[in-house]
Design a protein around this motif. Structure first.
Motif, PDB file in Angstrom:
ATOM      1  N   LEU A  75       0.824  -1.199   0.000  1.00 56.17           N
ATOM      2  CA  LEU A  75       0.000   0.000   0.000  1.00 56.17           C
ATOM      3  C   LEU A  75       0.863   1.255   0.000  1.00 56.17           C
ATOM      4  CD1 LEU A  75      -2.702  -0.977   2.666  1.00 56.17           C
ATOM      5  CD2 LEU A  75      -2.591  -1.566   0.231  1.00 56.17           C
ATOM      6  N   ILE A  76       0.427   2.248  -0.771  1.00 57.14           N
ATOM      7  CA  ILE A  76       1.036   3.576  -0.777  1.00 57.14           C
ATOM      8  C   ILE A  76      -0.086   4.585  -0.600  1.00 57.14           C
ATOM      9  CG2 ILE A  76       2.383   5.261  -2.089  1.00 57.14           C
ATOM     10  CD1 ILE A  76       3.500   2.915  -3.737  1.00 57.14           C
ATOM     11  N   LEU A  77       0.064   5.502   0.340  1.00 52.03           N
ATOM     12  CA  LEU A  77      -0.961   6.510   0.584  1.00 52.03           C
ATOM     13  C   LEU A  77      -0.748   7.731  -0.299  1.00 52.03           C
ATOM     14  CD1 LEU A  77      -1.178   6.450   4.490  1.00 52.03           C
ATOM     15  CD2 LEU A  77      -2.572   5.192   2.830  1.00 52.03           C
ATOM     16  N   ASP A  78      -1.865   8.303  -0.742  1.00 53.29           N
ATOM     17  CA  ASP A  78      -1.835   9.564  -1.494  1.00 53.29           C
ATOM     18  C   ASP A  78      -1.723  10.700  -0.482  1.00 53.29           C
ATOM     19  OD1 ASP A  78      -2.346  11.830  -2.965  1.00 53.29           O
ATOM     20  OD2 ASP A  78      -4.029  10.974  -4.072  1.00 53.29           O
ATOM     21  N   ALA A  79      -0.531  11.290  -0.386  1.00 59.41           N
ATOM     22  CA  ALA A  79      -0.251  12.272   0.662  1.00 59.41           C
ATOM     23  C   ALA A  79      -1.217  13.451   0.614  1.00 59.41           C
ATOM     24  CB  ALA A  79       1.188  12.754   0.547  1.00 59.41           C
ATOM     25  N   ALA A  80      -1.596  13.878  -0.585  1.00 58.73           N
ATOM     26  CA  ALA A  80      -2.464  15.048  -0.709  1.00 58.73           C
ATOM     27  C   ALA A  80      -3.874  14.788  -0.197  1.00 58.73           C
ATOM     28  CB  ALA A  80      -2.518  15.497  -2.164  1.00 58.73           C
TER      29      ALA A  80
END
Length: 237
Positions: free
Chosen positions: A188-193
């Motif tokens: 998983l990678i989170l969308d920082a924005a």
């Protein structure tokens, strides 16, 4: 700010368990556009009380309905959920109702996506400055008669998103019902924005079974010595 996936600490050694379901819920939906019959497995607003709603009987029995009927029912309760919150088919409302037994730590996961906390632990976290903690006491019958714990189901609003870079190639969401239908990727990678700043714990908007807390939440939990939960850091992009 760092962010972490929240999961049950299976080594904590507690015997507690809960067999319960939310008091009310929206039906699943049968979409005439994509042909799918579907419902969210995890979206829930335990603080939403339908006990005085004139149409509350329509939210008791889980069932699939044509999309148009689901949309009619959703309009009836839309004003009761947090502003802008997602309300997919199968969204649950109100307290968990059922049975409980055994010993509980500070945190308990009923399924990987329903987070329950002991009342005193929640109050300690609030006193420590953790933002966005709210919930509702479940209506549970405990097998043990002496000093059962006071538990709270946390209301975790779907807010942040997975970054597109970690999602598999897929067709666009259904233009009629919005269903995407992708499976949760391994990494998983989170969308920082997309990540919220007004709450320290939430669930993902495009995969509501994933619970996330930030480092302020993690640091407070560990500083207070609260158990039953483990943290896995998620990368941002």
């Amino acid at each position: 700010m760092r962010f972490y996936r929240l999961r049950e600490d299976e080594k904590a050694g507690y015997t507690g368990d809960i067999s319960a379901a939310s008091k009310w819920g929206l039906p699943g939906a049968r979409c005439p556009g994509c042909g799918a019959t579907w419902a969210s497995a995890a979206t829930a607003y335990p603080c939403v009380d339908l006990s005085q709603h004139p149409n509350r009987a329509e939210f008791v029995v889980p069932r699939p309905e044509p999309l148009e009927e689901f949309e009619r029912l959703r309009e009836l309760i839309k004003s009761l959920v947090p502003p802008g919150a997602r309300i997919p088919p199968g969204t649950r409302f109100g307290p968990l109702v059922g049975k409980a037994w055994g010993s509980f730590g500070a945190f308990f996961f009923q399924n990987p996506w329903v987070l329950v906390v002991r009342r005193e632990a929640m109050e300690s976290l609030q006193d420590a400055g953790v933002q966005g903690l709210e919930g509702r006491k479940p209506e549970l019958r405990f097998r043990q008669k002496n000093n059962p714990p006071e538990l709270v189901e946390l209301q975790l609003v779907p807010l942040g998103l997975l970054h597109p870079d970690c999602l598999p190639p897929r067709p666009p969401p259904c233009s009629r019902c919005g269903r995407d239908g992708f499976k949760l990727p391994e990494d998983l990678i989170l969308d920082a924005a997309s990540l919220p700043t007004h709450t320290d714990v939430f669930r993902l908007g495009n995969f509501a079974t994933v619970l996330v807390g930030n480092e302020r939440f993690k640091d407070a939990v560990q500083r207070l010595g609260l158990d039953g939960i483990v943290f896995h850091e998620l990368p941002l992009r």
